[in-house]
Scaffold this motif. Sequence first.
Motif, PDB file in Angstrom:
ATOM      1  N   LYS A  69       1.004  -1.344  -0.019  1.00 20.84           N
ATOM      2  CA  LYS A  69       0.085   0.019  -0.162  1.00 20.84           C
ATOM      3  C   LYS A  69       1.000   1.133  -0.026  1.00 20.84           C
ATOM      4  N   LEU A  70       0.740   2.251  -0.925  1.00 20.36           N
ATOM      5  CA  LEU A  70       1.563   3.334  -1.151  1.00 20.36           C
ATOM      6  C   LEU A  70       0.857   4.682  -0.547  1.00 20.36           C
ATOM      7  N   GLY A  71      -0.567   4.533  -0.240  1.00 22.08           N
ATOM      8  CA  GLY A  71      -1.135   5.827   0.194  1.00 22.08           C
ATOM      9  C   GLY A  71      -1.282   6.748  -0.788  1.00 22.08           C
ATOM     10  N   GLN A  72      -1.683   6.187  -2.445  1.00 24.43           N
ATOM     11  CA  GLN A  72      -1.535   7.232  -3.181  1.00 24.43           C
ATOM     12  C   GLN A  72      -2.759   8.036  -3.419  1.00 24.43           C
ATOM     13  N   HIS A  73      -3.013   9.111  -2.487  1.00 23.66           N
ATOM     14  CA  HIS A  73      -4.292   9.973  -2.751  1.00 23.66           C
ATOM     15  C   HIS A  73      -3.498  11.339  -2.748  1.00 23.66           C
ATOM     16  N   PHE A  74      -3.855  11.857  -3.963  1.00 21.20           N
ATOM     17  CA  PHE A  74      -3.203  13.129  -4.437  1.00 21.20           C
ATOM     18  C   PHE A  74      -3.954  14.244  -3.998  1.00 21.20           C
ATOM     19  N   LEU A  75      -3.124  15.465  -3.495  1.00 21.61           N
ATOM     20  CA  LEU A  75      -3.846  16.550  -3.120  1.00 21.61           C
ATOM     21  C   LEU A  75      -4.158  17.227  -4.606  1.00 21.61           C
ATOM     22  N   VAL A  76      -5.345  17.726  -4.668  1.00 25.91           N
ATOM     23  CA  VAL A  76      -5.746  18.635  -5.918  1.00 25.91           C
ATOM     24  C   VAL A  76      -6.358  19.661  -5.678  1.00 25.91           C
ATOM     25  N   ILE A  86       8.755  13.939   0.925  1.00 19.33           N
ATOM     26  CA  ILE A  86       8.573  12.695   0.959  1.00 19.33           C
ATOM     27  C   ILE A  86       7.363  12.325  -0.175  1.00 19.33           C
ATOM     28  N   GLY A  87       7.359  11.451  -0.715  1.00 18.20           N
ATOM     29  CA  GLY A  87       6.313  11.029  -1.618  1.00 18.20           C
ATOM     30  C   GLY A  87       5.513  12.420  -2.427  1.00 18.20           C
ATOM     31  N   PRO A  88       6.398  12.755  -3.677  1.00 17.62           N
ATOM     32  CA  PRO A  88       5.867  13.728  -4.406  1.00 17.62           C
ATOM     33  C   PRO A  88       4.770  13.289  -5.436  1.00 17.62           C
ATOM     34  N   GLY A  89       4.566  12.127  -5.594  1.00 15.39           N
ATOM     35  CA  GLY A  89       3.500  11.450  -6.353  1.00 15.39           C
ATOM     36  C   GLY A  89       3.460  12.201  -7.875  1.00 15.39           C
ATOM     37  N   THR A  90       2.255  12.640  -8.000  1.00 13.38           N
ATOM     38  CA  THR A  90       2.046  13.293  -9.449  1.00 13.38           C
ATOM     39  C   THR A  90       2.781  14.617  -9.583  1.00 13.38           C
ATOM     40  N   VAL A  99      11.754  12.595  -2.593  1.00 11.64           N
ATOM     41  CA  VAL A  99      11.702  11.120  -2.297  1.00 11.64           C
ATOM     42  C   VAL A  99      10.688  10.127  -2.626  1.00 11.64           C
ATOM     43  N   GLU A 100      10.532   9.324  -3.671  1.00  9.27           N
ATOM     44  CA  GLU A 100       9.412   8.604  -4.263  1.00  9.27           C
ATOM     45  C   GLU A 100       9.698   7.261  -4.391  1.00  9.27           C
ATOM     46  N   VAL A 101       8.837   6.266  -3.703  1.00  4.36           N
ATOM     47  CA  VAL A 101       9.236   4.770  -3.756  1.00  4.36           C
ATOM     48  C   VAL A 101       8.494   4.335  -5.110  1.00  4.36           C
ATOM     49  N   GLY A 160      13.170   5.769  -4.233  1.00  7.35           N
ATOM     50  CA  GLY A 160      13.608   4.807  -2.779  1.00  7.35           C
ATOM     51  C   GLY A 160      12.336   5.067  -1.740  1.00  7.35           C
ATOM     52  N   ASP A 161      12.758   3.924  -0.761  1.00  7.57           N
ATOM     53  CA  ASP A 161      11.649   4.213   0.388  1.00  7.57           C
ATOM     54  C   ASP A 161      12.236   5.197   1.363  1.00  7.57           C
ATOM     55  N   ALA A 162      11.527   6.175   1.606  1.00  4.55           N
ATOM     56  CA  ALA A 162      12.057   7.475   2.660  1.00  4.55           C
ATOM     57  C   ALA A 162      12.292   6.738   3.839  1.00  4.55           C
ATOM     58  N   ILE A 163      11.881   5.590   4.361  1.00  6.38           N
ATOM     59  CA  ILE A 163      12.135   5.282   5.725  1.00  6.38           C
ATOM     60  C   ILE A 163      13.770   4.579   5.495  1.00  6.38           C
ATOM     61  N   SER A 195       5.498  17.966   3.007  1.00  3.16           N
ATOM     62  CA  SER A 195       4.970  16.735   2.287  1.00  3.16           C
ATOM     63  C   SER A 195       3.692  16.723   2.673  1.00  3.16           C
ATOM     64  N   ASN A 196       3.034  16.042   1.650  1.00  2.39           N
ATOM     65  CA  ASN A 196       1.830  15.401   1.918  1.00  2.39           C
ATOM     66  C   ASN A 196       2.193  13.705   1.955  1.00  2.39           C
ATOM     67  N   LEU A 197       2.119  13.530   3.449  1.00  3.25           N
ATOM     68  CA  LEU A 197       2.771  12.233   3.582  1.00  3.25           C
ATOM     69  C   LEU A 197       1.919  10.733   3.082  1.00  3.25           C
TER      70      LEU A 197
HETATM   71  N1  SAM Z   1       2.627  14.726  -2.882  1.00  3.87           N
HETATM   72  C1  SAM Z   1       1.513  14.062  -3.554  1.00  3.87           C
HETATM   73  C2  SAM Z   1       0.397  14.993  -3.317  1.00  3.87           C
HETATM   74  O1  SAM Z   1       0.295  15.724  -2.605  1.00  3.87           O
HETATM   75  O2  SAM Z   1      -0.289  14.948  -4.355  1.00  3.87           O
HETATM   76  C3  SAM Z   1       1.405  12.747  -3.295  1.00  3.87           C
HETATM   77  C4  SAM Z   1       0.960  12.359  -1.914  1.00  3.87           C
HETATM   78  S1  SAM Z   1       0.475  10.695  -1.589  1.00  3.87           S
HETATM   79  C5  SAM Z   1      -0.613  10.898  -0.192  1.00  3.87           C
HETATM   80  C6  SAM Z   1       1.940   9.867  -1.072  1.00  3.87           C
HETATM   81  C7  SAM Z   1       3.167   9.575  -2.017  1.00  3.87           C
HETATM   82  O3  SAM Z   1       3.952   8.883  -1.486  1.00  3.87           O
HETATM   83  C8  SAM Z   1       2.853   8.586  -3.231  1.00  3.87           C
HETATM   84  O4  SAM Z   1       3.120   9.409  -4.528  1.00  3.87           O
HETATM   85  C9  SAM Z   1       3.548   7.211  -2.906  1.00  3.87           C
HETATM   86  O5  SAM Z   1       3.707   6.852  -3.903  1.00  3.87           O
HETATM   87  C10 SAM Z   1       4.645   7.833  -2.078  1.00  3.87           C
HETATM   88  N2  SAM Z   1       5.099   6.794  -0.958  1.00  3.87           N
HETATM   89  C11 SAM Z   1       4.660   5.961  -0.641  1.00  3.87           C
HETATM   90  N3  SAM Z   1       5.339   4.994   0.441  1.00  3.87           N
HETATM   91  C12 SAM Z   1       6.315   5.869   0.341  1.00  3.87           C
HETATM   92  C13 SAM Z   1       7.756   5.559   0.986  1.00  3.87           C
HETATM   93  N4  SAM Z   1       7.959   4.605   1.742  1.00  3.87           N
HETATM   94  N5  SAM Z   1       8.629   6.242   0.605  1.00  3.87           N
HETATM   95  C14 SAM Z   1       8.593   7.276  -0.536  1.00  3.87           C
HETATM   96  N6  SAM Z   1       7.414   7.492  -0.967  1.00  3.87           N
HETATM   97  C15 SAM Z   1       6.410   6.844  -0.865  1.00  3.87           C
END
Ligand code: SAM
Length: 244
Positions: A3-10, A33-37, A54-56, A76-79, A91-93
């Motif tokens: 699960k990557l929590g991919q809910h993008f802030l629009v 952390i997690g720039p997503g789109t 940092v994007e996984v 990579g994984d931010a952890i 970040s939107n974590l």
């Molecule tokens: N920042 C973007 C936005 O606000 O629209 C996306 C935020 S979304 C909630 C979380 C992002 O973190 C996703 O792009 C996801 O792929 C990435 N992600 C999830 N786990 C991660 C990890 N362990 N390390 C780095 N990125 C991660």
Amino acid sequence: MKKLGQHFLVDRRVLDRIGDYASLSEEDRVLEIGPGTGNLTEVLSTRSGTVLAVEVDPALAISLEGRFPNVEVIRGDAIRVTLPDYNKIVSNLPYQISSKITFRLLERPFDLAVLMYQREFAERMVASPGTKDCGRLTLNVALRAEAEILERVPRGAFRPRPKVESAIVRLRPREKRIPVDERAFDNLTRGLFSMRRKKVKKSLAMMRVPSDAMLRIDPNLLERRPQELSLEDVVNLAKTISGK
Ligand code: SAM
């Protein structure tokens, strides 16, 4: 896939306000952390000197590479990944790593962090002693930083719409670190809050705190429940027990 929590802030207004809260300038090197789109990345890129993102998810990372001149994408994984030097974190974590990434970031130097969390998690971060939300997370954050909720963000601000509400938290590291052995402090909070209904006296006995240390503890503290302890109380308890 995990699960990557991919809910993008629009919601553009929320994105802009996050930029405002971080008071960004050309001088800033911002960790995201997690720039997503890239919705938030774009705001950060126009308002700061450098963004380190940092994007996984490899597909998302590739689509960001080269899109903004001052954004460096770290795959990579931010952890786990080696984090670069930065002075701010915005970040939107991904909420499933909230706890681990927060503790990792609090161990490193930074000037300011503006972070989106699940609302309940944010409320636990900023809770006051004596309230039901106060716990191990609250005290471990308070030991290292001042935390405040800047705004609550509704589900409709994200696509796809998440099941949970969110909140934006600002963290400012404490100017002076509180002198306490952080491992002893964390072990103590873990023990106390895993038995949150029990009195401190009972929990410490179950944690096998030696009797000579028990005798040195203020008897008033022993009669309280963990949620009734202030940060200072827990620091003092940790020092008395660890002898450091
Ligand atoms: N920042 C973007 C936005 O606000 O629209 C996306 C935020 S979304 C909630 C979380 C992002 O973190 C996703 O792009 C996801 O792929 C990435 N992600 C999830 N786990 C991660 C990890 N362990 N390390 C780095 N990125 C991660």
